[in-house]
Write a protein that holds these residues in place. Structure first.
Motif, PDB file in Angstrom:
ATOM      1  N   UNK A  62       3.152  -1.091   3.767  1.00  0.00           N
ATOM      2  CA  UNK A  62       3.064   0.293   3.394  1.00  0.00           C
ATOM      3  C   UNK A  62       4.275   0.927   3.176  1.00  0.00           C
ATOM      4  N   UNK A  67       5.072  16.241   3.789  1.00  0.00           N
ATOM      5  CA  UNK A  67       3.579  16.024   3.630  1.00  0.00           C
ATOM      6  C   UNK A  67       3.032  17.644   3.530  1.00  0.00           C
ATOM      7  N   UNK A  86       6.796   3.876   3.313  1.00  0.00           N
ATOM      8  CA  UNK A  86       7.165   5.096   3.922  1.00  0.00           C
ATOM      9  C   UNK A  86       8.020   6.165   3.271  1.00  0.00           C
ATOM     10  N   UNK A  87       8.405   7.275   3.606  1.00  0.00           N
ATOM     11  CA  UNK A  87       9.130   8.204   3.207  1.00  0.00           C
ATOM     12  C   UNK A  87      10.405   7.847   2.930  1.00  0.00           C
ATOM     13  N   UNK A 132       0.757  -1.160  -0.001  1.00  0.00           N
ATOM     14  CA  UNK A 132      -0.046  -0.058  -0.035  1.00  0.00           C
ATOM     15  C   UNK A 132       0.831   1.131   0.030  1.00  0.00           C
ATOM     16  N   UNK A 133       0.368   2.273  -0.681  1.00  0.00           N
ATOM     17  CA  UNK A 133       1.150   3.362  -1.000  1.00  0.00           C
ATOM     18  C   UNK A 133       0.118   4.648  -0.492  1.00  0.00           C
ATOM     19  N   UNK A 134       0.345   5.337   0.366  1.00  0.00           N
ATOM     20  CA  UNK A 134      -0.479   6.625   0.611  1.00  0.00           C
ATOM     21  C   UNK A 134      -0.231   7.619  -0.468  1.00  0.00           C
ATOM     22  N   UNK A 135      -1.251   8.563  -0.499  1.00  0.00           N
ATOM     23  CA  UNK A 135      -1.290   9.551  -1.466  1.00  0.00           C
ATOM     24  C   UNK A 135       0.054  10.494  -1.612  1.00  0.00           C
ATOM     25  N   UNK A 136       0.107  10.641  -0.104  1.00  0.00           N
ATOM     26  CA  UNK A 136       1.241  11.553   0.339  1.00  0.00           C
ATOM     27  C   UNK A 136       2.650  11.210  -0.205  1.00  0.00           C
TER      28      UNK A 136
END
Lengths: 334, 513
Positions: A287, A334, A289-290, A229-233
């Motif tokens: 997921x 972010x 992360x940065x 999973x990848x967040x939009x940010x």
């Protein structure tokens, strides 16, 4: 309809660990190189290893293929190497009194291909790899042959020997997911290398994945990587990094405008995100992360940007410039 | 809304509450610090500046809280960073809205929930390092003696206004006052001098009475406060009780009319003196915190408080070696109260005190000069009796000095060491000889009690000096050194080879052309 990976992230991590250990028996040190090699493999990309001769690039490629239990072929690139030597050629075959052409498969029809000293091959021969690397297929005499998955190209090049070499064109470079720099081993590592290679001891690479199920397992792993999973940010952050490399985006005073002629392509963003997904799985996460993104930024973009004359004059490397570009971005993720 | 969202909401609430609490704690401490600092300044300008600083500080703290105030989205990022969740929370919050979540979402949710459990440890603490620093600063401001002591000022602020303000100092008192700070020094003088003073005191008998009404207890007790806490308590209670009695009982007295006030209180004081006799033993043992026992009598003040002080400072005086004979006797009597009570001397002493106090009280009622002389005579008698008692005590001390005292370091006394033992030679001499420690009485030639006693062992030590034995020397019959000619260059196993080589002729086996 999308396929769903049946593999669990825990299983992936476990196999990853075994692969690292198996390669560590033969490849002394070079942990980052091995890690990035595995990341690129499970992300479905190809790698370009750059380093001076004698650092174990070829040994790494061979050991890697053995560990995975996949087929492995090697091409020693020379100026007289022809595309047919890589892809294959049509042969006249006589069967039952009739002569016909039959395609004889070249060394590219394998799972893992080592193109040693690729910059010694002519551009014509180099371009023979273009279609195979990107589309995983080969077209010879109007016939298209699909390459079996997983198909992984490992190319090596020597940065110091420029005479009689043909630098890879940008289009060719862009097809490599990572460009990995192989550095000199440390003193302790070198001592260990000497003990392994100059005595009666012989390091034997063990096969981690059984040959029967290796291919299936690797495809499952690649599917699992794509499901991370990848967040939009995070996606926005990747896009910002890639667009930051393009000159003229933030005015003429920006670092990119000053030191770069061309920025990274969308393939660069894909490479970053896929690599970050593999790193997330290794780090026991599902997921991205940065931090994962920052880990893969340099190997994914360093060969995708073209330096300007000013950067060459100031002897600034692509890695220096990328570090300068990414640093201010990391403060405002972010 | 998923369970994680609810947890996130409650976590954000807890965070905000903790932040608010921290804000109030910091604000209160800052304002208190500045208020305590303001008490030390009397100028309005300085206080105004401090008020402005206080307002600015509160605004600054509020701004800091505002910066740290988190919305839900910001809280997610903060929690992600604080708990090192690596954007788990951010990802969950995005994918929870989807009707068909991706396959790995549930695993991410479980993972995030598990790690969120540790959030409680990372909430901002209401009392953090800044608050502790402010608290220390506040304590320093309260107790650091610069420009007045703030707690006293604070106490004055919160105390009800006293009906008897401090009267102007009495000139007689001014003349007498210098004697009071010298009291500790007087105690270090000889007993004979003190007796003389005691004899002189009755002549001033009527003068000490105004002291309580003057409220000069602070000035009187100031040198004594620097002593131990017991003596301070005793004196404060004895002197302070006078002021309290005056404020409570004689609150109608006019300011500055302390003598009259004390006279009005004389009847009460007599009653209290009677009670003081009952609690006299407690006073003698240092229980100086009873108001009645330390009621306003100079004799009681001088004797009772001095005995308490002597008890506390006895060891210091012993250590300094400057103690005096009388003082050591007094300390012995105070340290061993049973002895004093058994002998009855202390009882008579207390009676004397009571009588002197009653006489002083009577004199305070406006007795005539003749009555005062009669009282003076009584007091002189009592003092003579006291002198006799002192002599008895000295005699007892002499007897005790004959006995061997407890050796140093072995006493079970809570004060660790026993009292100083006076050598008979010193005790017999009543002159002003400084107090000597027990160790000083040991003779040099006498063996010490512990260590160093015994004779040296000479086992294993030769008494003879080094000696050399003569040996005869002979020349060897044959030279032991190898001569150059005798050395064999060729090893024996190759000897034959070399011999054959030497015997070889010059002919070769090569074919001649």
């Amino acid at each position: 309809m999308t396929k769903t990976a049946t593999m669990k992230p825990e299983e992936f991590r476990k196999t990853w660990k075994h692969l690292r250990e198996a390669l560590g028996v033969v490849i002394v040190g070079q942990k980052t190189v091995v890690e990035q090699l595995l990341v690129a493999f499970f992300a479905g990309g190809h790698i370009l290893l750059e380093g001076v001769p004698g650092l174990g690039k070829t040994l790494l490629a061979k050991s890697f293929a053995t560990t995975l239990g996949l087929s492995f072929k090697r091409i020693q690139c020379t100026p007289d190497l022809m595309p047919a030597d890589i892809l294959g050629t049509q042969l006249v075959v006589e069967q039952q009194g009739r002569k016909s052409f039959e395609f004889s498969k070249g060394p590219i029809f394998t799972h893992i291909l080592l193109a040693d000293e690729i910059n010694r091959a002519t551009p014509k021969t180099q371009s023979a790899l273009l279609e195979a690397m990107e589309e995983k297929q080969v077209t010879v005499a109007g016939s298209t042959f699909h390459l079996e998955e997983p198909f992984f190209v490992m190319a090596t090049q020597n940065p110091i020997e420029m005479e009689g070499t043909f630098p890879l064109p940008e289009a060719q470079l862009d097809r490599f997911m990572f460009k990995i720099f192989v550095d000199y081993p440390t003193t302790s590592e070198l001592i260990q290398v000497l003990q392994l290679t100059t005595t009666g001891k012989k390091a034997v690479v063990s096969t981690v994945l059984p040959q029967q199920s290796a291919r299936e397992w690797i495809l499952q792993a690649r599917q699992l990587v794509r499901e991370v999973l990848v967040a939009k940010a995070i996606e926005e952050y990747v896009v910002r990094i890639v667009t930051e490399t393009r000159p003229g985006q933030d005015g003429s005073d920006s670092i990119a405008s000053k030191y770069l002629r061309y920025g990274a392509s969308p393939r660069g963003a894909q490479a970053i995100l896929l690599g970050a997904k593999v790193y997330a799985l290794i780090d026991e996460r599902v997921n991205v992360s940065f931090e994962d993104v920052e880990k893969v930024t340099l190997p994914a973009l360093s060969h995708r940007i073209v330096l300007s004359f000013e950067a060459e004059a100031e002897k600034r490397t692509a890695r220096d410039i990328l570090s300068d570009l990414v640093e201010p971005l990391s403060a405002h993720k972010v | 809304m998923s369970q994680l969202s609810a947890e996130l909401g409650s976590t954000v609430g807890r965070y905000q509450r903790a932040l608010l609490t921290k804000f109030f704690v910091l604000t209160a401490l800052t304002v208190a610090c500045l208020f305590a600092l303001g008490l030390r300044f009397e100028s309005i300008l300085a206080r105004g500046v401090l008020a402005v600083v206080a307002v600015l500080a509160v605004l600054g703290i509020a701004y800091g809280v505002r910066l740290r105030w988190l919305s839900r989205r910001a809280a997610m990022q903060k929690i992600d960073d604080t708990l090192d969740l690596k954007q788990r929370l951010l990802t969950v919050s995005e994918f929870e809205k989807l009707s068909d979540p991706p396959p790995l979402y549930n695993q991410l949710l479980e993972d995030t929930r598990e790690k969120m459990g540790r959030m409680q440890q990372h909430l901002p603490r209401p009392v953090d390092r800044k608050a502790l620093v402010l608290a220390v600063l506040l304590l320093l401001l309260l107790f650091f003696p610069w420009k007045g002591t703030a707690p006293i000022q604070l106490a004055q602020l919160f105390m009800p206004p006293s009906s008897s303000p401090i009267p102007p100092p009495d000139p007689q008192q001014d003349q007498q006052q210098p004697t009071h700070p010298d009291q500790p020094q007087d105690r270090q003088e000889s007993s004979s001098q003190q007796e003389e003073e005691n004899q002189e005191q009755p002549s001033k008998g009527s003068q000490p009475k105004p002291q309580p009404s003057e409220g000069s207890g602070e000035s009187e007790s100031s040198p004594q406060r620097q002593k131990s806490g017991d003596s301070k308590d005793g004196e404060d209670s004895s002197e302070g009780s006078q002021g309290e009695q005056q404020s409570s009982q004689g609150s109608d007295t006019e300011p500055g009319d302390g003598q009259q006030g004390s006279e009005q209180q004389s009847s009460n004081q007599q009653d209290q003196q009677g009670r003081a006799q009952q609690s006299g033993s407690q006073q003698e043992q240092g229980g100086g915190d009873s108001k009645e026992g330390a009621s306003s009598s100079e004799a009681n003040n001088t004797d009772g408080s001095q005995s308490n002080e002597r008890k506390d400072s006895a060891h210091q005086q012993q250590l300094s070696g400057e103690g005096q004979q009388e003082q050591s006797a007094a300390s012995q009597s105070s340290d061993q109260p049973g002895q004093g009570e058994k002998s009855g001397g202390a009882g008579a002493h207390r009676e004397a005190q009571a009588v002197s106090e009653s006489s002083e009280g009577n004199s305070g009622q406006g007795a005539s000069v003749g009555g005062q002389e009669a009282l003076r005579g009584d007091i002189q008698k009592l003092l003579k009796e006291m002198q006799g008692e002192l002599q008895e005590i000295q005699a007892q001390l002499e007897q005790q000095a004959d006995k061997e005292g407890p050796s140093a370091g072995q006493g079970t006394d809570p004060n660790l060491y026993g009292d100083a033992q006076m050598p008979p030679s010193i005790l017999g001499n009543e002159s002003k000889v400084p107090l000597q420690l027990e160790t000083d009485t040991e003779r040099i030639e006498s063996k010490r009690k512990a260590g160093g006693v015994g004779s040296a062992s000479y086992e294993g030590v030769s008494t003879e000096g080094p000696s050399a034995k003569r040996e005869e020397a002979f020349l060897a019959e044959q030279p032991l050194e190898e001569t150059a000619g005798a050395r064999r260059a060729v090893p024996p196993e190759y000897q034959s080879v070399f011999e054959s080589l030497y015997q070889r002729t010059g002919e070769t086996n090569e074919d001649k052309p």
